[in-house]
Design a protein around this motif. Structure first.
Motif, mmCIF file in Angstrom:
data_model
loop_
_atom_site.group_PDB
_atom_site.id
_atom_site.type_symbol
_atom_site.label_atom_id
_atom_site.label_comp_id
_atom_site.label_asym_id
_atom_site.label_seq_id
_atom_site.Cartn_x
_atom_site.Cartn_y
_atom_site.Cartn_z
ATOM 1 N N GLN A 76 -3.374 5.297 1.873
ATOM 2 C CA GLN A 76 -4.398 4.459 1.268
ATOM 3 C C GLN A 76 -5.126 3.672 2.352
ATOM 4 O O GLN A 76 -4.657 3.545 3.486
ATOM 5 C CB GLN A 76 -3.780 3.492 0.258
ATOM 6 C CG GLN A 76 -3.359 4.153 -1.035
ATOM 7 C CD GLN A 76 -2.881 3.136 -2.066
ATOM 8 O OE1 GLN A 76 -2.173 2.176 -1.748
ATOM 9 N NE2 GLN A 76 -3.254 3.351 -3.325
ATOM 10 N N SER A 77 -6.272 3.138 1.981
ATOM 11 C CA SER A 77 -7.022 2.303 2.911
ATOM 12 C C SER A 77 -7.210 0.920 2.307
ATOM 13 O O SER A 77 -7.110 0.744 1.088
ATOM 14 C CB SER A 77 -8.377 2.931 3.216
ATOM 15 O OG SER A 77 -9.140 3.046 2.038
ATOM 16 N N MET A 78 -7.445 -0.055 3.170
ATOM 17 C CA MET A 78 -7.735 -1.392 2.681
ATOM 18 C C MET A 78 -8.382 -2.215 3.787
ATOM 19 O O MET A 78 -8.325 -1.846 4.966
ATOM 20 C CB MET A 78 -6.482 -2.109 2.184
ATOM 21 C CG MET A 78 -5.573 -2.665 3.256
ATOM 22 S SD MET A 78 -4.403 -3.881 2.613
ATOM 23 C CE MET A 78 -5.499 -5.237 2.147
ATOM 24 N N LEU A 92 0.830 -1.197 0.000
ATOM 25 C CA LEU A 92 0.000 0.000 0.000
ATOM 26 C C LEU A 92 0.864 1.245 0.000
ATOM 27 O O LEU A 92 1.982 1.232 0.516
ATOM 28 C CB LEU A 92 -0.879 0.048 1.252
ATOM 29 C CG LEU A 92 -2.119 -0.804 1.356
ATOM 30 C CD1 LEU A 92 -2.824 -0.520 2.675
ATOM 31 C CD2 LEU A 92 -3.066 -0.536 0.192
ATOM 32 N N LYS A 93 0.310 2.320 -0.518
ATOM 33 C CA LYS A 93 0.960 3.618 -0.373
ATOM 34 C C LYS A 93 0.440 4.289 0.889
ATOM 35 O O LYS A 93 -0.685 4.030 1.349
ATOM 36 C CB LYS A 93 0.667 4.490 -1.599
ATOM 37 C CG LYS A 93 1.278 3.952 -2.888
ATOM 38 C CD LYS A 93 1.010 4.891 -4.051
ATOM 39 C CE LYS A 93 1.645 4.351 -5.328
ATOM 40 N NZ LYS A 93 1.368 5.238 -6.500
#
Lengths: 115, 110
Positions: free
Chosen positions: A17-19, A13-14
């Motif tokens: 960002q969300s995940m 991820l950067k």
């Protein structure tokens, strides 16, 4: 039985960002947990749940959220990814209290890097 | 809160016996568990002691002394595949919250 299944296995991820890390179990266990494990360290509890609709914070909950709408699923949400969240994440489940050997069953883990 | 202490590394010879100690400080103690984790793998449950004494499961045994806040994992007839990290974990408080130690890395040498 598949046991505890985590997806994805790897993710980059950067920052910002969300995940959502997915976790599902097919053993009808009431209790579910999310841990993170940093290199060379033990497991630290992020959140846990004792049943559908009930969740509570563990040792290191900041930056994470969870929900438990069904017995089977316990997703972990990262809203604003930070480099400090680079880790291996393990989901686990266990049968309800009353068993003498209440083992936690672990998924294979999600290796998350935040760059 | 809870805290656990265990050695960071142990080296032992194939076929020998090794003991991994764990001391803990906790309130509302319920039991002590042991987990094995191979590099890159998930933790797997080995044993759980709620009462004082020795529990034996094949080549592995686990001991608990509640009065001393101490336990150990004993591995006999060591095999190369036993090379892994071993975590003690304390079950304390409600809802099966478990606190893990930092793990002992066991290296089995020929």
């Amino acid at each position: 039985n598949a046991g505890v299944t985590q997806t994805p296995k790897f993710r980059i991820l950067k920052i910002g960002q969300s995940m959502t890390l997915q976790c599902t179990q097919d053993m009808n266990h009431n209790y579910m947990y999310w841990y993170r494990q940093d290199p060379g360290m033990g497991l630290k509890l992020i959140y846990y749940s004792v049943g559908a609709g009930i969740t509570d914070k563990g040792e290191v909950p900041n930056g994470y959220n969870v929900s438990r709408s069904t017995t089977e699923d316990f997703p972990l949400r990262l809203e604003l990814a930070a480099p400090s969240q680079t880790s291996v994440y393990f989901c686990a489940s266990s049968p309800p209290s009353g068993y003498s050997n209440q083992p936690q069953h672990f998924g294979d883990g999600t290796r998350l890097s935040i760059l | 809160g809870q805290s656990l202490e265990q050695p960071s590394e142990v080296t032992a010879v194939e076929g020998a016996i090794v003991q991994i100690n764990c001391t803990y400080q906790t309130s509302g103690f319920y039991g002590l568990s042991w987990y094995q984790q191979h590099d890159g793998g998930a933790p797997t449950f080995l044993s759980y002691n709620a009462l004082d004494g020795l529990e034996e499961t094949g080549r592995f045994s686990s001991f608990l002394s509640r009065s001393d806040s101490y336990g150990y994992l004993l591995l006999q007839e060591l095999q190369m595949k036993d090379s892994a990290s071993y975590f003690c974990a304390v079950r304390a408080g409600g809802y099966q919250k478990v606190t893990f130690g930092i793990g002992t890395k066991l290296q089995v040498i020929p």
